[in-house]
Design a protein around this motif. Sequence first.
Motif, mmCIF file in Angstrom:
data_model
loop_
_atom_site.group_PDB
_atom_site.id
_atom_site.type_symbol
_atom_site.label_atom_id
_atom_site.label_comp_id
_atom_site.label_asym_id
_atom_site.label_seq_id
_atom_site.Cartn_x
_atom_site.Cartn_y
_atom_site.Cartn_z
ATOM 1 N N ASN A 31 0.809 -1.219 0.000
ATOM 2 C CA ASN A 31 0.000 0.000 0.000
ATOM 3 C C ASN A 31 0.841 1.266 0.000
ATOM 4 O OD1 ASN A 31 -2.486 -1.327 0.008
ATOM 5 N ND2 ASN A 31 -2.379 -1.628 2.218
ATOM 6 N N MET A 32 2.155 1.131 0.052
ATOM 7 C CA MET A 32 3.046 2.291 0.089
ATOM 8 C C MET A 32 3.490 2.685 -1.312
ATOM 9 S SD MET A 32 5.501 1.311 3.321
ATOM 10 C CE MET A 32 6.514 2.772 3.204
ATOM 11 N N ALA A 33 3.755 3.965 -1.481
ATOM 12 C CA ALA A 33 4.373 4.469 -2.706
ATOM 13 C C ALA A 33 5.848 4.719 -2.413
ATOM 14 C CB ALA A 33 3.696 5.762 -3.135
ATOM 15 N N VAL A 34 6.656 4.781 -3.445
ATOM 16 C CA VAL A 34 8.080 5.061 -3.261
ATOM 17 C C VAL A 34 8.214 6.416 -2.579
ATOM 18 C CG1 VAL A 34 10.250 5.491 -4.446
ATOM 19 C CG2 VAL A 34 8.774 3.648 -5.217
ATOM 20 N N GLY A 35 9.007 6.451 -1.504
ATOM 21 C CA GLY A 35 9.199 7.672 -0.726
ATOM 22 C C GLY A 35 8.389 7.702 0.552
ATOM 23 N N ASP A 36 7.376 6.835 0.693
ATOM 24 C CA ASP A 36 6.587 6.761 1.924
ATOM 25 C C ASP A 36 7.403 6.092 3.015
ATOM 26 O OD1 ASP A 36 4.525 7.878 0.544
ATOM 27 O OD2 ASP A 36 3.303 6.059 0.446
ATOM 28 N N SER A 37 7.026 6.352 4.277
ATOM 29 C CA SER A 37 7.748 5.746 5.397
ATOM 30 C C SER A 37 6.776 5.402 6.521
ATOM 31 C CB SER A 37 8.828 6.696 5.918
ATOM 32 O OG SER A 37 8.244 7.831 6.517
ATOM 33 N N PHE A 38 7.256 4.604 7.468
ATOM 34 C CA PHE A 38 6.493 4.265 8.664
ATOM 35 C C PHE A 38 7.460 4.031 9.813
ATOM 36 C CE2 PHE A 38 7.285 0.245 6.570
ATOM 37 C CZ PHE A 38 7.652 -0.609 7.603
ATOM 38 N N ILE A 39 6.944 4.040 11.038
ATOM 39 C CA ILE A 39 7.748 3.790 12.229
ATOM 40 C C ILE A 39 7.408 2.401 12.747
ATOM 41 C CG2 ILE A 39 8.156 4.489 14.606
ATOM 42 C CD1 ILE A 39 7.689 7.340 13.762
ATOM 43 N N ALA A 40 8.445 1.639 13.104
ATOM 44 C CA ALA A 40 8.258 0.280 13.609
ATOM 45 C C ALA A 40 9.200 0.049 14.789
ATOM 46 C CB ALA A 40 8.549 -0.740 12.513
ATOM 47 N N PRO A 41 8.877 -0.890 15.680
ATOM 48 C CA PRO A 41 9.792 -1.232 16.766
ATOM 49 C C PRO A 41 11.054 -1.894 16.218
ATOM 50 C CG PRO A 41 7.605 -2.152 17.152
ATOM 51 C CD PRO A 41 7.612 -1.595 15.784
ATOM 52 N N VAL A 42 12.160 -1.701 16.904
ATOM 53 C CA VAL A 42 13.440 -2.291 16.481
ATOM 54 C C VAL A 42 13.341 -3.816 16.430
ATOM 55 C CG1 VAL A 42 15.845 -2.614 17.188
ATOM 56 C CG2 VAL A 42 14.824 -0.360 17.281
ATOM 57 N N MET A 43 12.546 -4.388 17.298
ATOM 58 C CA MET A 43 12.424 -5.849 17.367
ATOM 59 C C MET A 43 11.850 -6.455 16.083
ATOM 60 S SD MET A 43 13.671 -6.596 20.242
ATOM 61 C CE MET A 43 13.171 -8.276 20.425
ATOM 62 N N SER A 46 14.108 -7.830 11.694
ATOM 63 C CA SER A 46 14.431 -9.058 10.957
ATOM 64 C C SER A 46 13.278 -9.478 10.051
ATOM 65 C CB SER A 46 14.815 -10.187 11.906
ATOM 66 O OG SER A 46 13.732 -10.501 12.748
ATOM 67 N N SER A 47 12.033 -9.335 10.518
ATOM 68 C CA SER A 47 10.906 -9.713 9.665
ATOM 69 C C SER A 47 10.694 -8.697 8.542
ATOM 70 C CB SER A 47 9.628 -9.886 10.484
ATOM 71 O OG SER A 47 9.272 -8.687 11.124
ATOM 72 N N ILE A 48 11.009 -7.430 8.787
ATOM 73 C CA ILE A 48 10.918 -6.418 7.727
ATOM 74 C C ILE A 48 11.945 -6.713 6.643
ATOM 75 C CG2 ILE A 48 11.305 -3.981 7.192
ATOM 76 C CD1 ILE A 48 10.081 -3.335 9.935
ATOM 77 N N TYR A 49 13.184 -6.985 7.049
ATOM 78 C CA TYR A 49 14.232 -7.327 6.077
ATOM 79 C C TYR A 49 13.860 -8.557 5.252
ATOM 80 C CZ TYR A 49 17.819 -4.111 7.819
ATOM 81 O OH TYR A 49 18.535 -3.005 8.150
ATOM 82 N N ALA A 50 13.330 -9.586 5.912
ATOM 83 C CA ALA A 50 12.970 -10.816 5.199
ATOM 84 C C ALA A 50 11.870 -10.560 4.169
ATOM 85 C CB ALA A 50 12.528 -11.886 6.195
ATOM 86 N N SER A 51 10.847 -9.798 4.543
ATOM 87 C CA SER A 51 9.762 -9.485 3.604
ATOM 88 C C SER A 51 10.263 -8.679 2.420
ATOM 89 C CB SER A 51 8.655 -8.695 4.307
ATOM 90 O OG SER A 51 8.013 -9.500 5.251
ATOM 91 N N CYS A 52 11.147 -7.728 2.691
ATOM 92 C CA CYS A 52 11.666 -6.885 1.612
ATOM 93 C C CYS A 52 12.569 -7.672 0.673
ATOM 94 C CB CYS A 52 12.425 -5.696 2.191
ATOM 95 S SG CYS A 52 11.328 -4.520 2.986
ATOM 96 N N LYS A 53 13.372 -8.546 1.209
ATOM 97 C CA LYS A 53 14.255 -9.344 0.367
ATOM 98 C C LYS A 53 13.446 -10.297 -0.511
ATOM 99 C CE LYS A 53 18.166 -12.376 0.443
ATOM 100 N NZ LYS A 53 19.540 -12.028 0.498
#
Length: 87
Positions: A31-43, A46-53
């Motif tokens: 649902n994001m466009a290039v340049g959009d951002s969000f705040i997430a907990p540091v914990m 690893s799941s953010i990196y895995a989804s992006c990869k």
Amino acid sequence: MSEIKIEKGVPLPSGNRRIRRFGKWVGLFRNMAVGDSFIAPVMSLSSIYASCKRNEWKVKIRVQPDSFRSKERFVRVWLLKVISKKI
């Protein structure tokens, strides 16, 4: 060593149940466009990196400056590039 009990007559769960095969962050990134951002907990990094990869999204992640001294730290994640449009 304990024995494994064999059970008969247990029905299978229905096949129409939707399974999250791509992680919990995929819906947000789609649902994001290039340049959009969000705040997430540091914990959750690893799941953010895995989804992006897995989905070939390029992101930039930075620790929030006001969370350096706080007990719970947060990061800001920017979507930089979508390499492929996987569904």
